[in-house]
Design a protein around this motif. Structure first.
Motif, PDB file in Angstrom:
ATOM      1  N   ALA A  98       0.930  -1.206  -0.044  1.00  0.00           N
ATOM      2  CA  ALA A  98       0.003  -0.002  -0.082  1.00  0.00           C
ATOM      3  C   ALA A  98       0.869   1.330  -0.177  1.00  0.00           C
ATOM      4  O   ALA A  98       0.506   2.344  -0.741  1.00  0.00           O
ATOM      5  CB  ALA A  98      -0.873  -0.203   1.189  1.00  0.00           C
ATOM      6  N   LEU A  99       1.863   1.312   0.696  1.00  0.00           N
ATOM      7  CA  LEU A  99       2.715   2.528   0.801  1.00  0.00           C
ATOM      8  C   LEU A  99       3.461   2.675  -0.568  1.00  0.00           C
ATOM      9  O   LEU A  99       3.608   3.622  -0.836  1.00  0.00           O
ATOM     10  CB  LEU A  99       3.834   2.025   1.859  1.00  0.00           C
ATOM     11  N   GLN A 100       4.026   1.583  -1.156  1.00  0.00           N
ATOM     12  CA  GLN A 100       4.600   1.755  -2.455  1.00  0.00           C
ATOM     13  C   GLN A 100       3.489   2.309  -3.465  1.00  0.00           C
ATOM     14  O   GLN A 100       3.922   3.343  -3.991  1.00  0.00           O
ATOM     15  CB  GLN A 100       4.986   0.344  -2.835  1.00  0.00           C
ATOM     16  N   TRP A 101       2.220   1.949  -3.315  1.00  0.00           N
ATOM     17  CA  TRP A 101       1.318   2.495  -4.169  1.00  0.00           C
ATOM     18  C   TRP A 101       0.918   4.095  -3.941  1.00  0.00           C
ATOM     19  O   TRP A 101       0.752   4.961  -4.774  1.00  0.00           O
ATOM     20  CB  TRP A 101       0.072   1.756  -4.217  1.00  0.00           C
ATOM     21  N   LEU A 102       1.069   4.262  -2.651  1.00  0.00           N
ATOM     22  CA  LEU A 102       0.620   5.939  -2.034  1.00  0.00           C
ATOM     23  C   LEU A 102       1.848   6.596  -2.715  1.00  0.00           C
ATOM     24  O   LEU A 102       1.273   7.715  -3.195  1.00  0.00           O
ATOM     25  CB  LEU A 102       0.664   5.581  -0.704  1.00  0.00           C
ATOM     26  N   PHE A 103       3.015   6.324  -2.517  1.00  0.00           N
ATOM     27  CA  PHE A 103       4.085   7.277  -3.004  1.00  0.00           C
ATOM     28  C   PHE A 103       4.150   7.270  -4.491  1.00  0.00           C
ATOM     29  O   PHE A 103       4.500   8.330  -5.011  1.00  0.00           O
ATOM     30  CB  PHE A 103       5.476   6.790  -2.505  1.00  0.00           C
ATOM     31  N   ALA A 104       3.715   6.193  -5.269  1.00  0.00           N
ATOM     32  CA  ALA A 104       3.566   6.191  -6.585  1.00  0.00           C
ATOM     33  C   ALA A 104       2.425   7.092  -6.985  1.00  0.00           C
ATOM     34  O   ALA A 104       2.943   7.927  -8.037  1.00  0.00           O
ATOM     35  CB  ALA A 104       3.418   4.819  -7.209  1.00  0.00           C
ATOM     36  N   VAL A 105       1.549   7.131  -6.560  1.00  0.00           N
ATOM     37  CA  VAL A 105       0.350   8.187  -6.778  1.00  0.00           C
ATOM     38  C   VAL A 105       0.779   9.485  -6.378  1.00  0.00           C
ATOM     39  O   VAL A 105       0.786  10.371  -7.284  1.00  0.00           O
ATOM     40  CB  VAL A 105      -0.990   7.827  -5.830  1.00  0.00           C
ATOM     41  N   VAL A 106       1.198  10.004  -5.228  1.00  0.00           N
ATOM     42  CA  VAL A 106       1.483  11.122  -4.844  1.00  0.00           C
ATOM     43  C   VAL A 106       2.662  11.790  -5.489  1.00  0.00           C
ATOM     44  O   VAL A 106       2.763  13.220  -5.571  1.00  0.00           O
ATOM     45  CB  VAL A 106       1.374  11.501  -3.191  1.00  0.00           C
ATOM     46  N   THR A 107       3.833  11.036  -5.789  1.00  0.00           N
ATOM     47  CA  THR A 107       5.045  11.554  -6.251  1.00  0.00           C
ATOM     48  C   THR A 107       4.954  11.488  -7.765  1.00  0.00           C
ATOM     49  O   THR A 107       5.930  12.178  -8.414  1.00  0.00           O
ATOM     50  CB  THR A 107       6.205  10.967  -5.749  1.00  0.00           C
ATOM     51  N   GLY A 108       4.103  10.688  -8.486  1.00  0.00           N
ATOM     52  CA  GLY A 108       4.285  10.495  -9.936  1.00  0.00           C
ATOM     53  C   GLY A 108       2.944  10.609 -10.513  1.00  0.00           C
ATOM     54  O   GLY A 108       2.723  11.462 -11.696  1.00  0.00           O
ATOM     55  N   GLU A 115      -0.464  17.711 -14.529  1.00  0.00           N
ATOM     56  CA  GLU A 115       0.172  18.570 -15.517  1.00  0.00           C
ATOM     57  C   GLU A 115      -0.374  18.343 -17.049  1.00  0.00           C
ATOM     58  O   GLU A 115      -0.557  18.999 -17.683  1.00  0.00           O
ATOM     59  CB  GLU A 115       1.441  18.280 -15.450  1.00  0.00           C
ATOM     60  N   PHE A 116      -1.040  17.124 -17.195  1.00  0.00           N
ATOM     61  CA  PHE A 116      -1.718  16.596 -18.380  1.00  0.00           C
ATOM     62  C   PHE A 116      -2.785  17.791 -18.603  1.00  0.00           C
ATOM     63  O   PHE A 116      -3.107  18.180 -19.494  1.00  0.00           O
ATOM     64  CB  PHE A 116      -2.060  15.324 -18.145  1.00  0.00           C
ATOM     65  N   ALA A 117      -3.563  17.840 -17.351  1.00  0.00           N
ATOM     66  CA  ALA A 117      -4.733  18.504 -17.318  1.00  0.00           C
ATOM     67  C   ALA A 117      -4.433  20.291 -17.621  1.00  0.00           C
ATOM     68  O   ALA A 117      -4.995  20.978 -18.503  1.00  0.00           O
ATOM     69  CB  ALA A 117      -5.634  18.645 -15.851  1.00  0.00           C
TER      70      ALA A 117
END
Length: 222
Positions: A98-108, A115-117
């Motif tokens: 879960a932490l891996q995915w959390l950091f993937a979401v908030v930092t990437g 930025e796409f938007a």
């Protein structure tokens, strides 16, 4: 116990914090910040968050019973988990996932979608150089394809087999894209991301906290 003050604006980042507070059953008090008028850069708000970013929280009943100010969405979500012991798996392996995915979401992922938007909706006419748009459209396509594959076979939650702050952190960005574009789909092929769509629709049905968060973050009437 005093309500947690949450400094908000009508943005996905603010939505995720209010949704988490709703899910956790914590009392909170919304403090709107007029970001389109630049209030986040005022001297007063910079006393809360020197970087001038939204959201931020002030918890009068912080660690040791002392007030604490927390900024940055990932840090706020983890603080709320620490405060309540909820919304993150307790099993070490599942928690790590879960932490891996959390950091993937908030930092990437969130940055790519944001930025796409920005470059496709707000800066398209101001930016003559096509590179930024191509860069963030391509990166958004890449990360959404990863999530689409991850959610195959009807997976209900992103990590750990249970609803968590990871789902909250990702959902708000997916919901924003669906709201603006009607559905979430590949800009290259036009094909809908069916697994992401199914995941988001089920979360929306089962968690009214998301709609409450959007309503709570709306700016007050003039």
């Amino acid at each position: 116990m005093a309500p947690i003050k949450v400094f908000t604006a009508p943005t996905p980042n603010a939505h995720k914090i209010v949704a988490a507070l709703e899910e956790l059953g914590l009392e909170y008090e919304v403090q709107p910040v007029a970001i389109f008028q630049g209030e986040q850069f005022s001297d007063e708000y910079k006393k809360v968050n020197p970087t001038g970013r939204i959201p931020a929280i002030i918890d009068e009943d912080g660690p040791g019973g002392e007030p604490i100010t927390v900024c940055e969405t990932g840090a706020i979500l983890l603080y709320l988990v620490q405060k309540t012991g909820k919304l993150l798996p307790t099993d070490p392996r599942k928690r790590c996932e879960a932490l891996q995915w959390l950091f993937a979401v908030v930092t990437g992922i969130a940055i790519s979608v944001r930025e796409f938007a920005h470059y496709t909706m707000f800066a398209a006419e101001m930016c003559a150089d096509p590179y930024p748009t191509q860069r963030y459209v391509g990166e958004t396509e890449r990360v959404l394809a990863v999530l689409e594959e991850h959610l195959k076979d009807g997976k209900e939650y992103i990590a750990g087999g249970e609803f968590s702050i990871v789902d909250i952190a990702m959902y708000v960005w997916v919901a924003a894209m669906i709201q603006r574009r009607g559905k979430i789909q590949s800009s290259k092929t036009g094909e809908e991301y069916v697994n992401i769509t199914a995941w988001a629709q089920k979360l929306a049905r089962n968690h009214p906290s998301f709609d409450k968060a959007v309503a709570a973050c709306e700016p007050p009437p003039p």
